[in-house]
Design a protein around this motif. Structure first.
Motif, short mmCIF file in Angstrom:
data_model
loop_
_atom_site.label_atom_id
_atom_site.label_comp_id
_atom_site.label_asym_id
_atom_site.label_seq_id
_atom_site.Cartn_x
_atom_site.Cartn_y
_atom_site.Cartn_z
N ASN A 125 0.82 -1.22 0.00
CA ASN A 125 0.00 0.00 0.00
C ASN A 125 0.85 1.27 0.00
N GLU A 154 -10.32 8.40 -12.52
CA GLU A 154 -10.67 6.98 -12.51
C GLU A 154 -9.54 6.14 -11.92
N ALA A 157 -9.16 6.65 -8.13
CA ALA A 157 -10.21 5.89 -7.44
C ALA A 157 -9.87 4.40 -7.39
N MET A 158 -9.28 3.90 -8.47
CA MET A 158 -8.93 2.48 -8.53
C MET A 158 -7.82 2.16 -7.53
N GLU A 160 -7.24 3.72 -4.74
CA GLU A 160 -7.84 3.76 -3.41
C GLU A 160 -8.65 2.50 -3.13
N LYS A 161 -9.31 1.97 -4.15
CA LYS A 161 -10.04 0.71 -3.97
C LYS A 161 -9.07 -0.44 -3.64
N PHE A 164 -7.89 0.02 0.01
CA PHE A 164 -8.94 -0.30 0.99
C PHE A 164 -9.55 -1.68 0.75
N GLN A 165 -8.86 -2.49 -0.07
CA GLN A 165 -9.21 -3.88 -0.30
C GLN A 165 -10.64 -4.07 -0.84
N GLU A 166 -11.08 -3.12 -1.67
CA GLU A 166 -12.39 -3.25 -2.30
C GLU A 166 -12.29 -3.98 -3.64
N ILE A 167 -11.06 -4.23 -4.08
CA ILE A 167 -10.82 -4.91 -5.35
C ILE A 167 -9.49 -5.64 -5.25
N GLY A 172 -7.00 -4.53 -10.08
CA GLY A 172 -6.96 -3.07 -10.08
C GLY A 172 -5.81 -2.52 -10.90
#
Length: 862
Positions: A125, A154, A157-158, A160-161, A164-167, A172
């Motif tokens: 990270n 875009e 945002a990717m 950050e995802k 934050f383990q959203e993807i 990503g």
């Protein structure tokens, strides 16, 4: 001039025509008429502005000259592009909207982020935040252009995802790379400035030099309409490179000739070298497949990614020469994947040479890094880059990707009239594919359409690919881990061995001991599997080797590989590569006949070399097979006598004579070639294989071919061994060297000349030696009470007399150490469960030692 709204409409229409022109084959008159000529007429008739009408008329005139063959298609296409570029500049008032300097900064930032994406660990990270996120924020602030702002937002945002383990990190990173690629393609480079393209469009308002945008050769002076000549045929130089000797390096291709590697980041360089070597192996494999299907878009995309990645990282590391060559080749592949042209055999030869040149550059870079010296660029670099540019120009005059109907007509599957009928039906049924209509009519089958699409280069659905996560580990750490697991196995066997004979079935100590044994064995298997690698990369190298050998020897050779997914220990694979090279070179030069010779004896003109691997028992077998003339027993025997290796009256089996080819300096070649015939190579094969505790078997039939079978252990860390007692010592015989064992009867024994003991085994007399005596100990058992271990080396079998067989087990191999030094007939040692050391027998050395010392086998009772 038209109103502001009218200007925008004219510019947009001109840009759409430019995009259509770029995608159209200039030699296809029908496509030119429909896609370009008609749209130009519409542009001319739809505007009352004289400048627009004159510009459109100029383009229409050039198109008509192309159609009526008054001008070459490539030159005409270039002139139309220049005329459209001039029209756009005139309509928009010239200049680049948004400012060249700011857009140049955007391009540089995008390239920097792309290089960082290749090197970044997606699970780190902090690295993502510092190396990617901050640069994307910089990109967003570098331009007010809406496309740049949207792309940067875009990507931010990717990131950050991912953080934050959203993807998933890999997913990503892939999406960010794809978005940046789309943005980067949205720039066209013009006379020191850049203008952004509208999403999915051909260009933005503001125009630019459209001829350069379409990547035509801009080295010619303005107004030079001299027809371009095709690139000269490629010639192979002394180093095996295919180059266009007439090609001249472009003036803008400049790079540093010498680089002080101490000024570069050593860790990034090391990672680049490792990844580049992997890319080169993939490129070789892809190019071999591309030779078979030169229009396969999937393969072309794979190659494009290889050169694109190398270009990006090389540029990031300031390796200008590598970047320049990779960029030139990437541009060639880009046009191929966009179906501007089809790569021919000369182009594929040149790309092979490009890969070889890059390999040599990386080798030179590696040596400079290891020795802390200057990295010097090869002289061939300029010529290779010039050849790639010349090939690019030459292919622009070639026929483009064949259409499905053309392929089917050429193969005789359908008639031209049938294709014409289908085209008319497609007009009535928009969106219906030609293949569907032909199958509906029963003119062809689905398989015919699939094969034609494959030749056309249409993408093929390869199914879902599951990508497993992996972590790169330093090999030194891995070796230490395996060593420690070996120590654990030894200690565990000593602990459990000390408990042997005790009644532990129902006690907690017994349960724990059994659990320890189970876990230790599982840990040993996992540890060893971590060092296991597929033979695929090695087999791919051999495929490339066969291709080059066929050209050098002027032979037609097909290469077949089987079992390339078979896994071996990394150290074994590293040592087996050179023997395979020597064996395949000999098969290509000595084994396979010239096409005319093969045809004369009723064989196919194309010879076949098959490389296969498979597991057999506890070992791996690697076979090199050819369908050539086979080994000449008489010629080998005669040469061996001439060299003093055999007596003229020597009585040897076929297997023993065939193994004479492994003698140093031995060759039956009538003349020396640059491929083989110097008598070196096969002795290296035998030496390397034996150093791996392996053996070679030869099977040959005159006129039908030869098969070399290499038997190898799965790993060098452990071995399957037969533990035997001989005298007062225990020894370990490698299981794969032991053919059988038996207790001899007195009738099986005989003496030759009163000195050599022999034993009968399946109707064959074998020399018999006492293992204890060979190892310098006293024999403690009579022959008729002992056990004969039949061992095999180089096709020759020998009997070794031992007192008894204790059992068979996997043994962790240990070197004897510098204090002990080399012991004849011994390859290492192993710690036994009781803590004592047993010697591991080197069968080949032991047999040679026995033959020198003679066979006495003294009876202990005397």
């Amino acid at each position: 001039m038209a109103s502001e709204g009218g200007v925008q409409d004219v510019v947009k229409a001109a840009e759409e025509i430019a995009a259509a022109l770029a995608a159209t084959d200039p030699a296809d008159n029908q496509a030119l008429a429909v896609n370009v000529h008609a749209k130009l007429e519409k542009l001319r008739d739809g505007s009352s502005d004289a400048a627009v009408q004159n510009g459109a008329n100029e383009c229409i005139t050039i198109i008509e000259k192309i159609i009526f063959q008054e001008i070459s298609p490539a030159d005409g296409k270039k002139q139309v592009a220049e005329a459209l570029s001039a029209l756009i500049r005139k309509c928009s008032g010239g200049g680049a909207a948004g400012g060249g300097d700011s857009m140049q900064e955007v391009i540089e930032i995008v390239e920097d982020i792309s290089a960082s994406l290749i090197l970044v660990d997606p699970t780190d990270n902090q690295a993502l935040a510092v190396g990617i996120h901050s640069k994307l924020e910089k990109l967003r602030g570098a331009s007010e252009d809406a496309n740049v702002q949207a792309a940067a937002s875009e990507c931010v945002a990717m990131v950050e995802k991912i953080i934050f383990q959203e993807i998933k990190p890999e997913e990503g990173i892939a999406k960010i790379a794809e978005r940046l690629t789309t943005l980067r393609r949205g720039f066209q480079y013009v006379e020191g400035a850049s203008v952004p393209l509208e999403e999915g469009g051909a260009g933005a308002s503001g125009g630019g030099d459209l001829a350069k945008d379409l990547d035509f050769d801009m080295d010619a002076d303005e107004g030079d309409s001299t027809p371009k000549t095709a690139a000269a045929p490629l010639k192979q130089d002394a180093d095996g490179f295919f180059v266009d000797t007439s090609a001249k390096a472009k003036p803008e291709v400049k790079f540093r000739r010498e680089i002080d590697v101490s000024t570069l980041d050593a860790s990034l360089l090391t990672e680049f070298i490792a990844e580049a070597q992997e890319h080169f192996a993939n490129a070789d494999a892809a190019l071999l497949r591309l030779e078979v299907t030169p229009a396969d878009v999937d393969i072309i995309n794979e190659l494009f990614r290889v050169f694109h990645t190398i270009k990006g990282v090389a540029g990031f590391l300031s390796l200008d020469a590598i970047q320049a060559l990779a960029h030139a080749t990437e541009s060639l592949m880009d046009k191929a994947r966009e179906k501007v042209f089809v790569l021919n055999s000369a182009a594929i030869d040149l790309i092979f040479s490009t890969v070889d040149t890059l390999k040599k550059e990386v080798e030179s870079l590696t040596l400079a890094l290891e020795n802390n010296t200057q990295y010097v660029v090869q002289e061939i670099m300029d010529q290779i880059i010039a050849s790639v540019h010349a090939m690019n120009e030459s292919l622009l005059n070639n026929k483009p990707m064949p259409k499905l109907g053309e392929i089917l007509v050429k193969e005789g599957k359908v008639s031209p009239e049938e294709v014409e009928s289908v085209l008319h039906e497609q007009e009535r049924r928009p969106g219906t594919k030609m293949g569907e209509i032909l199958v509906e009519r029963g003119a062809v089958g689905p398989n015919d359409i699939s094969q034609a699409l494959e030749k056309q280069g249409a993408p093929v659905n390869k199914g879902v690919v599951v990508i497993k996560e992996s972590v790169k580990v330093d090999t030194d750490k891995l070796d230490k881990l395996v060593d420690m697991i070996g120590e654990l196995v030894i200690t565990e066997s000593m602990v459990t061995g000390g408990l042997a004979g005790k009644d532990l079935q129902s006690t907690r100590l017994g349960v724990n001991a059994r659990q320890l044994t189970k876990i230790t064995r599982q840990l040993q298997e996992i540890g060893l599997s971590m060092r296991m690698m597929s033979l695929k990369a090695t087999f791919n190298k051999m495929a490339r080797l066969v291709r080059d050998l066929a050209r050098k020897a002027d032979k037609e050779i097909a290469f077949v590989s089987e079992g390339e997914d078979t896994e071996l220990d990394k150290s074994v694979i590293e040592h087996i590569s050179d023997p395979l090279v020597h064996m395949i070179r000999n098969s290509a030069d000595h084994g396979l006949e010239h096409p005319d010779e093969r045809e004369a004896v009723g064989k196919s003109r194309t010879g076949t070399i098959t490389l296969r691997a498979y597991q057999k028992g506890g070992s791996i077998c690697v076979e090199v097979q050819d369908d050539g003339k086979g080994l000449d027993r008489d010629a080998i025997f005669k040469k061996a006598v001439e060299k003093g290796l055999l007596a003229p009256d020597a009585q040897l089996s076929d297997a023993e004579i065939h193994h004479m080819i492994f003698a140093p300096g031995f060759s039956t070649a009538a003349q020396v070639t640059d491929i083989s015939g110097r008598g070196v190579g096969m002795d290296v094969v035998k030496k390397n294989v034996e150093s791996l505790r392996g053996r070679i078997e030869i099977n040959t039939k005159p006129g039908q071919g030869t098969t070399f079978v290499i038997h190898l252990p799965l790993t060098l860390a452990i071995m399957d061994g037969m533990i035997v007692c001989a005298g007062d010592e225990r020894y370990i015989l490698p299981t794969f060297s032991v053919v059988e064992n038996f207790k001899p009867a007195k009738t099986d024994l005989t003496d030759v000349m009163g000195t050599q003991k022999m034993v009968m085994c399946h109707g064959q007399l074998l020399p018999l030696y006492s293992l204890a005596e060979v190892m310098g100990k006293k024999n403690t058992i009579s022959i008729d009470n002992g056990i004969v271990m039949v061992v095999e080396d180089a096709g020759k079998r020998t009997g070794l007399l031992v007192d008894k067989i204790i059992g068979q087990q996997q043994t962790v191999i240990k070197k004897l150490g510098e204090g002990v030094g080399k012991i004849d007939g011994v390859s290492g040692g192993a710690i036994m469960p009781d803590g004592k050391v047993s010697l591991i027998i080197d069968v080949a050395e032991t047999v040679k030692l026995a033959m020198r010392s003679g066979s006495t086998i003294e009876d202990p009772e005397n």
